[in-house]
Design an enzyme around this catalytic site. Structure first.
Site: not given
Ligand SMILES: *[C@@H]1O[C@H](CO)[C@@H](O)[C@H](O)[C@H]1NC(C)=O
Ligand SMILES: *[C@@H]1O[C@H](CO)[C@@H](O)[C@H](O)[C@H]1NC(C)=O
Ligand SMILES: *[C@@H]1O[C@H](CO)[C@@H](O)[C@H](O)[C@H]1NC(C)=O
Length: 400
Positions: A163, A339, A370
């Site tokens: 991320s 995601d 995610h």
């Protein structure tokens, strides 16, 4: 009934899992791994703790390598290096990589529980919180990587980000010259984030002009440069509340709604109290505003301060673009259409389409949310081990 619940909760407070109470380095030692704490002070005065697991439990090394290759991990937004330690040693990436023969380094950015130290400011000074992800990238990430290379005597290392931990590396490589980029032998990006196409609440609620006004407000000190954090006593109350078996189902359902997770099927919900004891970490209001701009601009730029301030800060009226076309370091992406933050379309349209020669492979995975890239139980076999085999292949082909 209430009394019953109270008793359950009270019982849990006495029986807290030990993993909830340990910091990252102590947790690593608790599982029987060697660990070092490194303190890296950046040119702009922030000191963060970086944890190192120099080798795995059985001291395995990699055939043909005189020194263990370095794998450096950087965490995502609102997380800290704990995100790579949350599951059992046979599942968590930091341990799995150490046991696979690597020298593992876990970075942390300013503002997290491992980055609250500054040469001039304390976290109660607004100036302490005067940073965004660009500063994570330009100072914390860059200097922690340089520190790991200096301490180990390696010329380059393998990097794994999740991320925002990918965003800061995209930003770093976009502005680094080829010499610096050669320090990153391979960049593995899990849930890669460099911009968004779809609207995602609440980041896209604000109109662009209004967002710019808000930024002027913050910069003028009228709204304040502040930390964004959930106070520890609130999280610890949630943790206590959620820790009993029965309530953890409600909490899982609550998280499911709050995070709009497509599925929590991969997450070990009995470890929820452990996750919540080290998540979320703090960031700054300015960083949240920078993220809101990234949502609006569909590409990576430095913080847009408004024309006048841009001219002073950057010598141009537009916020400088951090162009991922400039990336030559070998990059491999792991993403998923499931995601909910950075989906397949964002990755294809914003990263794959715009990346230069650096992008060598990409993997579109089924049913990864995610968070799953960091805490999902399938990630060990479907992401971490494939990364390890990919690194072995690279080492075999081109040497250690
Ligand atoms: C903060 O960093 C300084 C030096 O950079 C160090 O002397 C001090 O012990 C650190 N404090 C904490 C709380 O880590
Ligand atoms: C924040 O940083 C900018 C430039 O880096 C500076 O102009 C401004 O005065 C700083 N604000 C605070 C409150 O420290
Ligand atoms: C889930 O976490 C619990 C508590 O730490 C552990 O005992 C269990 O083995 C884990 N389950 C799986 C499938 O990893």
């Amino acid at each position: 009934m209430l009394l019953f619940l109270f008793l359950l909760i009270a019982q849990h407070s006495y029986g807290k899992e030990i993993e909830e109470t340990l910091d990252a380095a102590d947790l690593i030692a608790y599982y029987g791994y060697p660990v070092e704490r490194h303190y890296v002070t950046t040119d702009d005065g922030y000191t963060s703790e970086v944890q190192r697991i120099p080798r795995g439990r059985d001291e395995r090394s990699i055939d043909g390598c005189s020194k263990r290759p370095v794998v450096f991990f950087m965490h995502g937004l609102f997380a800290s290096s704990h995100e790579y330690l949350f599951n059992l040693p046979s599942q968590s990436p930091a341990f799995v990589f150490a046991d696979a023969g690597f020298d593992v380094w876990l970075g942390n950015v300013r503002g997290t529980e491992y980055g609250l130290n500054h040469t001039k400011f304390t976290p109660s000074d607004p100036s302490f919180w005067n940073f965004t992800l660009y500063d994570y990238s330009h100072f914390d990430l860059r200097q922690q990587i340089e520190h790991a290379l200096e301490k180990t005597g390696h010329k380059s290392l393998f990097y794994v980000g999740h991320s925002q931990g990918t965003t800061v590396m995209f930003a770093r490589l976009a502005e680094a010259d080829a010499k610096w980029q050669s320090k990153i032998r391979m960049f593995f990006a899990m849930g890669p984030t460099a911009g968004f196409l779809k609207p995602l609440m609440p980041f896209t609620l604000l109109e662009r002009d209004y967002l710019q006004k808000l930024i002027q407000f913050v910069l003028d000190g009228r709204f304040g440069i502040k930390p964004v954090m959930v106070p520890k006593d609130v999280t610890s109350k949630i943790v206590d509340f959620c820790s009993t078996k029965i309530l953890s189902y409600f909490c899982t359902a609550g998280l499911h709604v709050a995070l709009n997770l497509e599925s929590l099927g991969q997450v070990n919900s009995s470890r929820l109290p452990i996750f919540l004891s080290h998540f979320p970490s703090a960031t700054s209001t300015l960083n949240i505003l920078h993220w809101m701009q990234i949502f609006k601009y569909h590409e990576l730029r430095r913080l847009d301060l408004g024309e006048e301030r841009n001219l002073i800060a950057y010598g141009q009226t537009e916020a400088p673009k951090l162009d991922i076309k400039n990336i030559v370091a070998q990059t491999i992406l792991y993403f998923s259409k499931d995601d909910q933050i950075t989906d397949e379309v964002d990755v294809r349209e914003i990263i794959i389409k715009n990346m230069g020669p650096g992008l060598i492979e990409n993997y579109d995975l089924d049913h990864f949310t995610h968070a799953d890239f960091a805490i999902g139980l399938r990630a060990t076999d479907e992401v971490y081990k494939p990364i390890i085999y990919r690194i072995y292949k690279e080492l075999k082909l081109k040497g250690c």
